[in-house]
Design a protein around this motif. Sequence first.
Motif, PDB file in Angstrom:
ATOM      1  N   UNK A 199       0.839  -1.293  -0.045  1.00 23.43           N
ATOM      2  CA  UNK A 199      -0.023   0.049   0.058  1.00 23.43           C
ATOM      3  C   UNK A 199       0.911   1.432   0.038  1.00 23.43           C
ATOM      4  N   UNK A 200       1.997   1.274   0.654  1.00 20.74           N
ATOM      5  CA  UNK A 200       3.009   2.508   0.687  1.00 20.74           C
ATOM      6  C   UNK A 200       3.550   2.515  -0.662  1.00 20.74           C
ATOM      7  N   UNK A 201       3.814   1.534  -1.321  1.00 18.95           N
ATOM      8  CA  UNK A 201       4.537   1.363  -2.693  1.00 18.95           C
ATOM      9  C   UNK A 201       3.625   2.249  -3.557  1.00 18.95           C
ATOM     10  N   UNK A 202       2.447   1.894  -3.509  1.00 15.26           N
ATOM     11  CA  UNK A 202       1.689   2.672  -4.420  1.00 15.26           C
ATOM     12  C   UNK A 202       1.590   3.869  -4.055  1.00 15.26           C
ATOM     13  N   UNK A 203       1.252   4.327  -2.925  1.00 16.45           N
ATOM     14  CA  UNK A 203       1.021   5.648  -2.575  1.00 16.45           C
ATOM     15  C   UNK A 203       1.995   6.737  -2.521  1.00 16.45           C
ATOM     16  N   UNK A 204       3.527   6.094  -2.358  1.00 20.98           N
ATOM     17  CA  UNK A 204       4.685   6.741  -2.843  1.00 20.98           C
ATOM     18  C   UNK A 204       4.797   6.903  -4.202  1.00 20.98           C
ATOM     19  N   UNK A 205       4.548   5.822  -5.009  1.00 26.52           N
ATOM     20  CA  UNK A 205       4.602   6.224  -6.335  1.00 26.52           C
ATOM     21  C   UNK A 205       3.600   7.230  -6.833  1.00 26.52           C
ATOM     22  N   UNK A 206       2.634   7.439  -6.443  1.00 26.72           N
ATOM     23  CA  UNK A 206       1.490   8.445  -6.724  1.00 26.72           C
ATOM     24  C   UNK A 206       2.266   9.936  -6.134  1.00 26.72           C
ATOM     25  N   UNK A 207       2.902   9.881  -5.145  1.00 28.56           N
ATOM     26  CA  UNK A 207       3.609  11.275  -4.835  1.00 28.56           C
ATOM     27  C   UNK A 207       4.598  11.580  -5.796  1.00 28.56           C
ATOM     28  N   UNK A 208       5.454  10.756  -6.168  1.00 24.83           N
ATOM     29  CA  UNK A 208       6.453  10.948  -7.102  1.00 24.83           C
ATOM     30  C   UNK A 208       6.004  11.127  -8.519  1.00 24.83           C
ATOM     31  N   UNK A 209       5.149  10.580  -9.139  1.00 19.55           N
ATOM     32  CA  UNK A 209       4.452  10.809 -10.176  1.00 19.55           C
ATOM     33  C   UNK A 209       3.713  12.131 -10.206  1.00 19.55           C
ATOM     34  N   UNK A 210       3.144  12.763  -9.131  1.00 16.92           N
ATOM     35  CA  UNK A 210       2.582  13.887  -9.005  1.00 16.92           C
ATOM     36  C   UNK A 210       3.586  15.108  -8.878  1.00 16.92           C
ATOM     37  N   UNK A 211       4.570  14.940  -7.988  1.00 17.02           N
ATOM     38  CA  UNK A 211       5.519  15.985  -7.818  1.00 17.02           C
ATOM     39  C   UNK A 211       6.670  16.125  -8.681  1.00 17.02           C
ATOM     40  N   UNK A 212       7.243  14.852  -9.139  1.00 19.09           N
ATOM     41  CA  UNK A 212       8.495  14.952 -10.005  1.00 19.09           C
ATOM     42  C   UNK A 212       7.836  14.052 -11.074  1.00 19.09           C
TER      43      UNK A 212
END
Length: 278
Positions: A156-169
Amino acid sequence: MPTTPGEQSGPSESEFHSDRHVAESFGVDAERYDRTRPRYPDALVEQIVTASPGPDILDVGCGTGIAARQFHAVGSRVLGVEPDGRMAEFARRSGLTVEVATFEAWNPAGRTFDAVVSGQAWHWVDPVVGASKAARVLRPGGRLAAFWHAFQLPCDLADAFAAVYQRAVPDVPFDLQLVKRPLEAYQATFTKVADALREVGGFGDPQEWRYDWQRSYTRDEWLDQLPTLAELTQLPSNKQAQVLEDVGAVLDAIGGSFTMSYTTVAVTAARTGASGPF
């Protein structure tokens, strides 16, 4: 200089060792790097020491001295080689002897060693040149051991962190499938190291030693480590701050802590025959 090949995106077939800009970016905050990066399993250190013919160790890409201090603590004599002067100076402040150079350009000046080790750093060394030089400086029976941490976030964290990176950078590569299968992601690196050892000769058959372990992180501990990862060392400060804010919000939402699963893998082989030029 240690890091993880490709960090969160996992290694690729690109030549990591040629990317000096990234390779020498980790010294921007050497104190944070040393404070937050995980140590190596005691069992790994003990196995390398036991499998080596004596106590003299060369630590390639020693960074701030994380691995070197662990070997020193069990009685080894350690010399570090580190291309980043900022990291080398930090390591020296803890009592280590460090020479500033890339391993490819470093002058052994006739010195030989019982083990050549490299934690989180051998992917920054040309694999064939590095294997050849290790063969030259290892005593008969001496051991080369290059090792890395493969970390696996909870799904669940891998999915959430991926979304953060894809949005911010969005320009920073983040391969979610590789994050979820870390050992598969690293296998290209392990294979390249082993193939280079076979190519240069002078070594026994390469082996992989694996150690599974876990570490729990609080929100603040993970956010403290995050700026030391390759993706963030290259970001402008405003982008880095956005990633940290968004990752912090993800961790707050799950209660402020999580447990990371690690597998530390060493690619290792013993020096055969007499030392000499390769």
